[in-house]
Structure formats: structure tokens, C-alpha cells
Design a protein around this motif. Structure first.
Motif, PDB file in Angstrom:
ATOM      1  N   LEU A  27       0.826  -1.214   0.000  1.00  0.00           N
ATOM      2  CA  LEU A  27       0.000   0.000   0.000  1.00  0.00           C
ATOM      3  C   LEU A  27       0.860   1.264   0.000  1.00  0.00           C
ATOM      4  O   LEU A  27       0.535   2.234  -0.691  1.00  0.00           O
ATOM      5  CB  LEU A  27      -0.952   0.001   1.187  1.00  0.00           C
ATOM      6  N   TYR A  30       2.163   1.624  -3.528  1.00  0.00           N
ATOM      7  CA  TYR A  30       1.094   2.041  -4.445  1.00  0.00           C
ATOM      8  C   TYR A  30       0.780   3.533  -4.296  1.00  0.00           C
ATOM      9  O   TYR A  30       0.724   4.266  -5.288  1.00  0.00           O
ATOM     10  CB  TYR A  30      -0.170   1.210  -4.214  1.00  0.00           C
ATOM     11  N   HIS A  31       0.594   3.985  -3.067  1.00  0.00           N
ATOM     12  CA  HIS A  31       0.219   5.386  -2.868  1.00  0.00           C
ATOM     13  C   HIS A  31       1.385   6.327  -3.170  1.00  0.00           C
ATOM     14  O   HIS A  31       1.180   7.424  -3.694  1.00  0.00           O
ATOM     15  CB  HIS A  31      -0.332   5.606  -1.458  1.00  0.00           C
ATOM     16  N   THR A  34       1.553   6.517  -6.928  1.00  0.00           N
ATOM     17  CA  THR A  34       0.463   7.347  -7.424  1.00  0.00           C
ATOM     18  C   THR A  34       0.793   8.830  -7.266  1.00  0.00           C
ATOM     19  O   THR A  34       0.553   9.633  -8.177  1.00  0.00           O
ATOM     20  CB  THR A  34      -0.846   7.005  -6.689  1.00  0.00           C
ATOM     21  N   GLN A  54      -7.001  14.463  -2.552  1.00  0.00           N
ATOM     22  CA  GLN A  54      -6.653  13.048  -2.562  1.00  0.00           C
ATOM     23  C   GLN A  54      -5.162  12.845  -2.293  1.00  0.00           C
ATOM     24  O   GLN A  54      -4.783  11.868  -1.659  1.00  0.00           O
ATOM     25  CB  GLN A  54      -7.050  12.401  -3.887  1.00  0.00           C
ATOM     26  N   ARG A  58      -3.481  10.568   0.544  1.00  0.00           N
ATOM     27  CA  ARG A  58      -2.494   9.534   0.211  1.00  0.00           C
ATOM     28  C   ARG A  58      -1.220   9.691   1.053  1.00  0.00           C
ATOM     29  O   ARG A  58      -0.619   8.704   1.466  1.00  0.00           O
ATOM     30  CB  ARG A  58      -2.160   9.559  -1.273  1.00  0.00           C
ATOM     31  N   ILE A  83      -7.733   6.007   5.008  1.00  0.00           N
ATOM     32  CA  ILE A  83      -8.242   5.174   3.919  1.00  0.00           C
ATOM     33  C   ILE A  83      -9.751   5.375   3.760  1.00  0.00           C
ATOM     34  O   ILE A  83     -10.255   5.463   2.633  1.00  0.00           O
ATOM     35  CB  ILE A  83      -7.873   3.703   4.147  1.00  0.00           C
ATOM     36  N   VAL A  87     -11.636   6.628   0.343  1.00  0.00           N
ATOM     37  CA  VAL A  87     -12.774   5.922  -0.256  1.00  0.00           C
ATOM     38  C   VAL A  87     -13.992   6.859  -0.332  1.00  0.00           C
ATOM     39  O   VAL A  87     -14.725   6.859  -1.327  1.00  0.00           O
ATOM     40  CB  VAL A  87     -13.092   4.631   0.528  1.00  0.00           C
ATOM     41  N   HIS A  90     -13.717   8.969  -3.262  1.00  0.00           N
ATOM     42  CA  HIS A  90     -14.054   8.219  -4.482  1.00  0.00           C
ATOM     43  C   HIS A  90     -15.566   8.194  -4.692  1.00  0.00           C
ATOM     44  O   HIS A  90     -16.053   8.345  -5.820  1.00  0.00           O
ATOM     45  CB  HIS A  90     -13.501   6.801  -4.418  1.00  0.00           C
ATOM     46  N   TYR A 111     -15.276   0.452  -5.010  1.00  0.00           N
ATOM     47  CA  TYR A 111     -14.399   1.268  -4.164  1.00  0.00           C
ATOM     48  C   TYR A 111     -14.173   0.625  -2.802  1.00  0.00           C
ATOM     49  O   TYR A 111     -13.205   0.942  -2.114  1.00  0.00           O
ATOM     50  CB  TYR A 111     -14.968   2.673  -3.998  1.00  0.00           C
ATOM     51  N   LYS A 113     -13.201  -2.269  -2.181  1.00  0.00           N
ATOM     52  CA  LYS A 113     -12.046  -3.172  -2.157  1.00  0.00           C
ATOM     53  C   LYS A 113     -10.831  -2.504  -1.499  1.00  0.00           C
ATOM     54  O   LYS A 113      -9.907  -3.185  -1.086  1.00  0.00           O
ATOM     55  CB  LYS A 113     -11.704  -3.668  -3.558  1.00  0.00           C
ATOM     56  N   GLY A 114     -10.884  -1.192  -1.356  1.00  0.00           N
ATOM     57  CA  GLY A 114      -9.817  -0.480  -0.658  1.00  0.00           C
ATOM     58  C   GLY A 114      -9.748  -0.813   0.824  1.00  0.00           C
ATOM     59  O   GLY A 114      -8.779  -0.454   1.497  1.00  0.00           O
TER      60      GLY A 114
END
Length: 149
Positions: A27, A30-31, A34, A54, A58, A83, A87, A90, A111, A113-114
């Protein structure tokens, strides 16, 4: 080969710490990637206030997960708030018809799944650490996970 209870407890502790480190590390990567993609690769593009919001979330996620990797149980609520807020943004973009690309063709439940990795991380932290000390005191008053014990 049989394992003693102490060896079994140590193996489970290593498995839990490994799970936490791998998932939190993924994670964080990933963040961070991003954020890198948004601000370094797409440097010339104008960013909206939504992008900046966002990005702040993050950064909060990355910092909280870094503390989680270091075994700080107190970072779990910070992780969940960060988190959950991401979400929520989103969903705001999805149902608020904001001009963003990531909502195109996505189901509203996608969304959620986060929350999968944070749930596994939290459950790994919540697993019993060790038996209480004979005198009834807490053997781990700082709330850390010691992978070498």
C-alpha cells in the motif's frame, strides 16, 4: 518434527508481522507511486483541488502505514481514517459527477475493495500476542509488535 508451544507462538508472530509488512508495504508503494505519477510524471498538467485533497489523504495513508510497519498499534486508527476518507472521496467523485476519469465504467461497490488490505492488517494486529505475565501486568505496554521476541 514437532514444535513446542513457544516455537509455534514465535512462528505465528513472524507470520503476522510478515503479513503486516508485506500488505502495508504494498500500500505504501502504491500510494507513493500514485503521488509520483501525479506530481512528477504529469508535472505540466493543471491539478484540481480534488487531486490535491486526494494527495493529502495519500500522504496520510503512507505515513500511517509506515508507522504500522514499525509496529505502532496506535497508527491503526489513523490508517482507517485516512483510507476511509480516500474511499469517501471516491464516492463523492462517483456520485457527485466530478470530472475525473477513474469513475468511468466502475460499479459503486468497487471502491470498497480499498478496505481489504487494511482489514487483514488490523486483524493481524488484533491476534493475541502472548499470554499475560504471571503478575497480571501487560507484557507489552507500548503497544508495539516485537518481531524478534
Amino acid at each position: 518434527m514437532t514444535m513446542t508451544p513457544a516455537q509455534r507462538m514465535r512462528a505465528m508472530r513472524i507470520l503476522r508481522r510478515g503479513t503486516i509488512c508485506v500488505l502495508a508495504g504494498l500500500l505504501v508503494f502504491y500510494h507513493t507511486f500514485t503521488l509520483y505519477d501525479l506530481y512528477v510524471v504529469n508535472r505540466g498538467t493543471a491539478h484540481t483541488p480534488f487531486d490535491h485533497l486526494q494527495s493529502v489523504l495519500r500522504v496520510c495513508i503512507t505515513l500511517s502505514l509506515t508507522f504500522v510497519i514499525f509496529g505502532r498499534r496506535r497508527a491503526l486508527p489513523w490508517m482507517w481514517v485516512s483510507i476511509g476518507s480516500l474511499v469517501a472521496t471516491h464516492y463523492w467523485a462517483h456520485f457527485g459527477d466530478l470530472p475525473v476519469e477513474f469513475t468511468a465504467g466502475r460499479h459503486p461497490l468497487s471502491y470498497l475493495k480499498g478496505f481489504i488490505f487494511p482489514t487483514i492488517i488490523t486483524l493481524s494486529f488484533q491476534a493475541p500476542e502472548a499470554s499475560p505475565a504471571p503478575n497480571g501486568s501487560n507484557p507489552n505496554p507500548q503497544g508495539t509488535v516485537n518481531p524478534s521476541a
